[in-house]
Design a protein around this motif. Structure first.
Motif, PDB file in Angstrom:
ATOM      1  N   ASP A 292       0.820  -1.212   0.000  1.00 25.75           N
ATOM      2  CA  ASP A 292       0.000   0.000   0.000  1.00 25.75           C
ATOM      3  C   ASP A 292       0.854   1.262   0.000  1.00 25.75           C
ATOM      4  N   ASN A 293       2.063   1.188   0.524  1.00 29.10           N
ATOM      5  CA  ASN A 293       2.914   2.360   0.654  1.00 29.10           C
ATOM      6  C   ASN A 293       3.865   2.559  -0.526  1.00 29.10           C
ATOM      7  N   VAL A 294       3.798   1.685  -1.508  1.00 35.47           N
ATOM      8  CA  VAL A 294       4.711   1.783  -2.644  1.00 35.47           C
ATOM      9  C   VAL A 294       4.233   2.892  -3.568  1.00 35.47           C
ATOM     10  N   LYS A 295       5.128   3.832  -3.867  1.00 31.79           N
ATOM     11  CA  LYS A 295       4.785   4.929  -4.769  1.00 31.79           C
ATOM     12  C   LYS A 295       5.207   4.551  -6.181  1.00 31.79           C
ATOM     13  N   PRO A 296       4.409   4.893  -7.184  1.00 31.12           N
ATOM     14  CA  PRO A 296       4.815   4.585  -8.564  1.00 31.12           C
ATOM     15  C   PRO A 296       6.045   5.405  -8.941  1.00 31.12           C
ATOM     16  N   ALA A 297       6.886   4.810  -9.760  1.00 24.38           N
ATOM     17  CA  ALA A 297       8.092   5.506 -10.200  1.00 24.38           C
ATOM     18  C   ALA A 297       7.690   6.704 -11.042  1.00 24.38           C
ATOM     19  N   PRO A 298       8.377   7.815 -10.893  1.00 25.11           N
ATOM     20  CA  PRO A 298       8.037   8.979 -11.710  1.00 25.11           C
ATOM     21  C   PRO A 298       8.299   8.678 -13.185  1.00 25.11           C
ATOM     22  N   LYS A 299       7.434   9.164 -14.047  1.00 31.24           N
ATOM     23  CA  LYS A 299       7.580   8.919 -15.470  1.00 31.24           C
ATOM     24  C   LYS A 299       8.783   9.710 -15.982  1.00 31.24           C
ATOM     25  N   LYS A 300       9.667   9.002 -16.687  1.00 27.38           N
ATOM     26  CA  LYS A 300      10.855   9.651 -17.222  1.00 27.38           C
ATOM     27  C   LYS A 300      10.493  10.378 -18.504  1.00 27.38           C
ATOM     28  N   SER A 301      11.042  11.549 -18.670  1.00 22.91           N
ATOM     29  CA  SER A 301      10.806  12.263 -19.917  1.00 22.91           C
ATOM     30  C   SER A 301      11.771  11.725 -20.965  1.00 22.91           C
ATOM     31  N   LEU A 302      11.283  11.628 -22.175  1.00 24.43           N
ATOM     32  CA  LEU A 302      12.112  11.116 -23.255  1.00 24.43           C
ATOM     33  C   LEU A 302      13.149  12.164 -23.641  1.00 24.43           C
ATOM     34  N   ARG A 303      14.349  11.686 -23.911  1.00 25.01           N
ATOM     35  CA  ARG A 303      15.417  12.595 -24.312  1.00 25.01           C
ATOM     36  C   ARG A 303      16.125  12.019 -25.517  1.00 25.01           C
ATOM     37  N   GLY A 304      16.774  12.858 -26.272  1.00 32.58           N
ATOM     38  CA  GLY A 304      17.593  12.412 -27.386  1.00 32.58           C
ATOM     39  C   GLY A 304      16.794  11.727 -28.467  1.00 32.58           C
ATOM     40  N   PHE A 305      17.294  10.579 -28.908  1.00 34.49           N
ATOM     41  CA  PHE A 305      16.711   9.846 -30.024  1.00 34.49           C
ATOM     42  C   PHE A 305      15.253   9.455 -29.739  1.00 34.49           C
ATOM     43  N   ALA A 306      14.956   9.066 -28.507  1.00 40.16           N
ATOM     44  CA  ALA A 306      13.605   8.622 -28.157  1.00 40.16           C
ATOM     45  C   ALA A 306      12.586   9.753 -28.224  1.00 40.16           C
ATOM     46  N   ALA A 307      13.024  10.980 -28.070  1.00 41.54           N
ATOM     47  CA  ALA A 307      12.110  12.125 -28.085  1.00 41.54           C
ATOM     48  C   ALA A 307      11.831  12.620 -29.498  1.00 41.54           C
ATOM     49  N   MET A 308      12.568  12.114 -30.467  1.00 39.69           N
ATOM     50  CA  MET A 308      12.409  12.589 -31.845  1.00 39.69           C
ATOM     51  C   MET A 308      11.138  12.060 -32.482  1.00 39.69           C
ATOM     52  N   ASP A 309      10.709  12.755 -33.488  1.00 42.23           N
ATOM     53  CA  ASP A 309       9.586  12.324 -34.308  1.00 42.23           C
ATOM     54  C   ASP A 309       9.949  10.981 -34.948  1.00 42.23           C
ATOM     55  N   PRO A 310       9.024  10.020 -34.988  1.00 44.24           N
ATOM     56  CA  PRO A 310       9.335   8.704 -35.568  1.00 44.24           C
ATOM     57  C   PRO A 310       9.863   8.782 -37.003  1.00 44.24           C
ATOM     58  N   GLN A 311       9.370   9.723 -37.781  1.00 45.77           N
ATOM     59  CA  GLN A 311       9.857   9.872 -39.151  1.00 45.77           C
ATOM     60  C   GLN A 311      11.336  10.275 -39.150  1.00 45.77           C
ATOM     61  N   ARG A 312      11.709  11.172 -38.248  1.00 41.79           N
ATOM     62  CA  ARG A 312      13.118  11.609 -38.159  1.00 41.79           C
ATOM     63  C   ARG A 312      14.001  10.454 -37.688  1.00 41.79           C
ATOM     64  N   GLN A 313      13.495   9.613 -36.767  1.00 44.31           N
ATOM     65  CA  GLN A 313      14.245   8.441 -36.321  1.00 44.31           C
ATOM     66  C   GLN A 313      14.524   7.515 -37.496  1.00 44.31           C
ATOM     67  N   ARG A 314      13.520   7.296 -38.345  1.00 44.16           N
ATOM     68  CA  ARG A 314      13.700   6.429 -39.508  1.00 44.16           C
ATOM     69  C   ARG A 314      14.737   7.004 -40.462  1.00 44.16           C
ATOM     70  N   GLU A 315      14.713   8.331 -40.648  1.00 37.38           N
ATOM     71  CA  GLU A 315      15.692   8.965 -41.539  1.00 37.38           C
ATOM     72  C   GLU A 315      17.113   8.741 -41.033  1.00 37.38           C
ATOM     73  N   ILE A 316      17.310   8.933 -39.740  1.00 39.75           N
ATOM     74  CA  ILE A 316      18.641   8.761 -39.152  1.00 39.75           C
ATOM     75  C   ILE A 316      19.080   7.302 -39.236  1.00 39.75           C
ATOM     76  N   ALA A 317      18.170   6.376 -38.937  1.00 37.43           N
ATOM     77  CA  ALA A 317      18.500   4.956 -39.012  1.00 37.43           C
ATOM     78  C   ALA A 317      18.835   4.553 -40.444  1.00 37.43           C
ATOM     79  N   SER A 318      18.124   5.124 -41.392  1.00 42.97           N
ATOM     80  CA  SER A 318      18.387   4.828 -42.798  1.00 42.97           C
ATOM     81  C   SER A 318      19.790   5.284 -43.197  1.00 42.97           C
ATOM     82  N   LEU A 319      20.184   6.458 -42.712  1.00 38.18           N
ATOM     83  CA  LEU A 319      21.538   6.944 -43.006  1.00 38.18           C
ATOM     84  C   LEU A 319      22.594   6.006 -42.438  1.00 38.18           C
ATOM     85  N   GLY A 320      22.344   5.491 -41.242  1.00 40.52           N
ATOM     86  CA  GLY A 320      23.289   4.557 -40.635  1.00 40.52           C
ATOM     87  C   GLY A 320      23.386   3.266 -41.424  1.00 40.52           C
ATOM     88  N   GLY A 321      22.257   2.776 -41.900  1.00 36.28           N
ATOM     89  CA  GLY A 321      22.258   1.556 -42.698  1.00 36.28           C
ATOM     90  C   GLY A 321      22.998   1.748 -44.018  1.00 36.28           C
TER      91      GLY A 321
END
Length: 78
Positions: free
Chosen positions: A10-39
């Motif tokens: 009953d006393n367990v507090k939920p972990a605070p939600k982490k804010s996304l940073r860096g690659f995870a915070a990017m728009d999915p389309q931008r993530q695909r573009e960057i991954a494509s460049l790496g490939g």
């Protein structure tokens, strides 16, 4: 279950939600573009592995054997 254990949860507090940073915070389309460049860079430098049809066939057989041995039905992959 004793009363001490019941009250511990009953006393367990939920972990605070982490804010996304860096690659995870990017728009999915931008993530695909960057991954494509790496490939593309990996292929140009010769570090990317390209499966032959024989290698792909062997991998498929391994996957099928593993799935049927464990009794798991194979769902279609997207």
């Amino acid at each position: 279950m004793d009363s001490q254990t019941a009250h511990d949860t009953d006393n367990v507090k939920p972990a605070p939600k982490k804010s996304l940073r860096g690659f995870a915070a990017m728009d999915p389309q931008r993530q695909r573009e960057i991954a494509s460049l790496g490939g593309r860079a990996a292929h140009q430098s010769g570090h990317a592995h390209e499966f032959t049809s024989e290698e792909a066939r062997a991998a498929g057989k391994k996957r099928h054997a593993r799935a049927t041995a464990s009794g798991v039905s194979e769902a279609p992959r997207a």
